[in-house]
Design a protein around this motif. Structure first.
Motif, PDB file in Angstrom:
ATOM      1  N   ASP A   1       0.881  -1.171   0.033  1.00 23.66           N
ATOM      2  CA  ASP A   1       0.006   0.010  -0.078  1.00 23.66           C
ATOM      3  C   ASP A   1       0.833   1.286  -0.013  1.00 23.66           C
ATOM      4  O   ASP A   1       0.526   2.148  -0.713  1.00 23.66           O
ATOM      5  CB  ASP A   1      -0.993  -0.015   0.998  1.00 23.66           C
TER       6      ASP A   1
ATOM      7  N   SER B   1     -11.890   7.155   4.401  1.00 26.28           N
ATOM      8  CA  SER B   1     -12.395   6.356   3.388  1.00 26.28           C
ATOM      9  C   SER B   1     -13.933   6.552   2.914  1.00 26.28           C
ATOM     10  O   SER B   1     -14.325   5.796   2.266  1.00 26.28           O
ATOM     11  CB  SER B   1     -12.506   4.896   4.123  1.00 26.28           C
TER      12      SER B   1
ATOM     13  N   ASP C   1     -16.288   9.048   0.054  1.00 25.72           N
ATOM     14  CA  ASP C   1     -16.331   9.119  -1.398  1.00 25.72           C
ATOM     15  C   ASP C   1     -15.325  10.046  -1.926  1.00 25.72           C
ATOM     16  O   ASP C   1     -15.257  10.042  -2.947  1.00 25.72           O
ATOM     17  CB  ASP C   1     -17.851   9.287  -1.842  1.00 25.72           C
TER      18      ASP C   1
ATOM     19  N   THR D   1     -11.918  10.058  -1.357  1.00 25.17           N
ATOM     20  CA  THR D   1     -10.980   9.324  -1.379  1.00 25.17           C
ATOM     21  C   THR D   1     -10.557   8.160  -2.740  1.00 25.17           C
ATOM     22  O   THR D   1     -11.782   7.948  -3.144  1.00 25.17           O
ATOM     23  CB  THR D   1     -10.581   8.560  -0.137  1.00 25.17           C
ATOM     24  N   VAL D   2      -9.590   8.156  -2.975  1.00 24.16           N
ATOM     25  CA  VAL D   2      -9.208   7.141  -3.870  1.00 24.16           C
ATOM     26  C   VAL D   2      -9.337   5.642  -3.325  1.00 24.16           C
ATOM     27  O   VAL D   2      -9.160   5.302  -2.557  1.00 24.16           O
ATOM     28  CB  VAL D   2      -7.705   7.318  -4.235  1.00 24.16           C
ATOM     29  N   ASN D   3     -10.032   4.852  -4.238  1.00 24.27           N
ATOM     30  CA  ASN D   3      -9.950   3.435  -3.890  1.00 24.27           C
ATOM     31  C   ASN D   3      -8.624   2.748  -4.276  1.00 24.27           C
ATOM     32  O   ASN D   3      -8.529   2.698  -5.528  1.00 24.27           O
ATOM     33  CB  ASN D   3     -11.268   2.624  -4.767  1.00 24.27           C
TER      34      ASN D   3
ATOM     35  N   GLU E   1      -8.326  -0.103  -6.627  1.00 27.67           N
ATOM     36  CA  GLU E   1      -8.427   0.313  -7.977  1.00 27.67           C
ATOM     37  C   GLU E   1      -7.506   0.939  -8.601  1.00 27.67           C
ATOM     38  O   GLU E   1      -6.990   0.759  -9.687  1.00 27.67           O
ATOM     39  CB  GLU E   1     -10.045   0.771  -8.151  1.00 27.67           C
ATOM     40  N   ARG E   2      -6.968   1.798  -7.984  1.00 25.13           N
ATOM     41  CA  ARG E   2      -5.714   2.736  -8.246  1.00 25.13           C
ATOM     42  C   ARG E   2      -4.409   1.863  -8.519  1.00 25.13           C
ATOM     43  O   ARG E   2      -3.798   1.888  -9.404  1.00 25.13           O
ATOM     44  CB  ARG E   2      -5.619   3.845  -7.073  1.00 25.13           C
TER      45      ARG E   2
END
Length: 200
Positions: free
Chosen positions: A124, A156, A158, A160-162, A165-166
């Motif tokens: 991460d 966490s 909406d 923020t970046v998932n 997926e990123r």
């Protein structure tokens, strides 16, 4: 037990709001960090002239007042592989190292080392570092159990970046892990990345 929670934001203003939300929830300034690309001062969208010179070497510029809490301490910092960023808090200090009270360069391990040392899984940490390199903003918070659920929700939502997926998006482009010896992204490359993820 203290947990280190993180949130990567495509939009600097969303990250700034997350810092303000964390502070309002009771997370101490000393336990929050923000590191990201933004050439505005913390008070608004006036260009910070120090940002123009940051790419020439590591350093930190004076923060412009006008915002309370952690954001009032924002300064300019150059991190290897990422380039000039605005930063404040424990992560910035750890990633840059301290000498004589001023941040002057990268400590062993840089941003990935600082994150993993704080308990972020290495896989991460590489995605977070690459996200900053490509124009994102990382917010981290060290929180004790009573504030964990609230802080986790803030970092966490909406905005923020998932992360999963990123990670896959980066891998589909041939990326494998953050390389602090790679050249920093140019403003043009950062603009292209922001457009790719519909950043504003």
């Amino acid at each position: 037990m203290t947990q280190t929670l993180t949130g990567l934001f495509d939009n600097y203003d969303d990250a700034r709001r997350a810092v303000q939300d964390l502070e309002a929830a009771g997370v101490a300034h000393r336990d929050i960090s923000i590191v990201g690309h933004d050439k505005r001062n913390p008070a608004g969208d006036v260009a910070d002239p120090a940002a123009e010179d940051a790419g020439a070497g590591a350093g930190i510029g004076a923060a412009v007042g006008g915002v309370g809490g952690l954001l009032a301490g924002l300064g300019l910092l150059a991190i290897p592989g990422i380039g000039p960023v605005v930063a404040a808090g424990w992560l910035a200090a750890t990633a840059a190292g301290a000498a004589g009270g001023a941040l002057v360069g990268a400590a062993a391990g840089g941003i990935v080392g600082a994150l993993t040392h704080a308990g972020v899984p290495e896989e991460d940490a590489h995605v977070y570092a690459e996200g900053i390199r490509r124009g994102g903003t990382l917010v981290t918070a060290k929180v004790d159990a009573p504030l964990e659920a609230t802080a986790r929700q803030i970092l966490s939502d909406d905005r923020t970046v998932n992360l999963g997926e990123r990670r896959e998006a980066y891998r589909s482009q041939g990326w494998n892990r953050f390389d602090d010896t790679a050249p920093a992204y140019s403003e043009t490359e950062i603009a292209a990345e922001r457009a790719r993820y519909d950043r504003v």
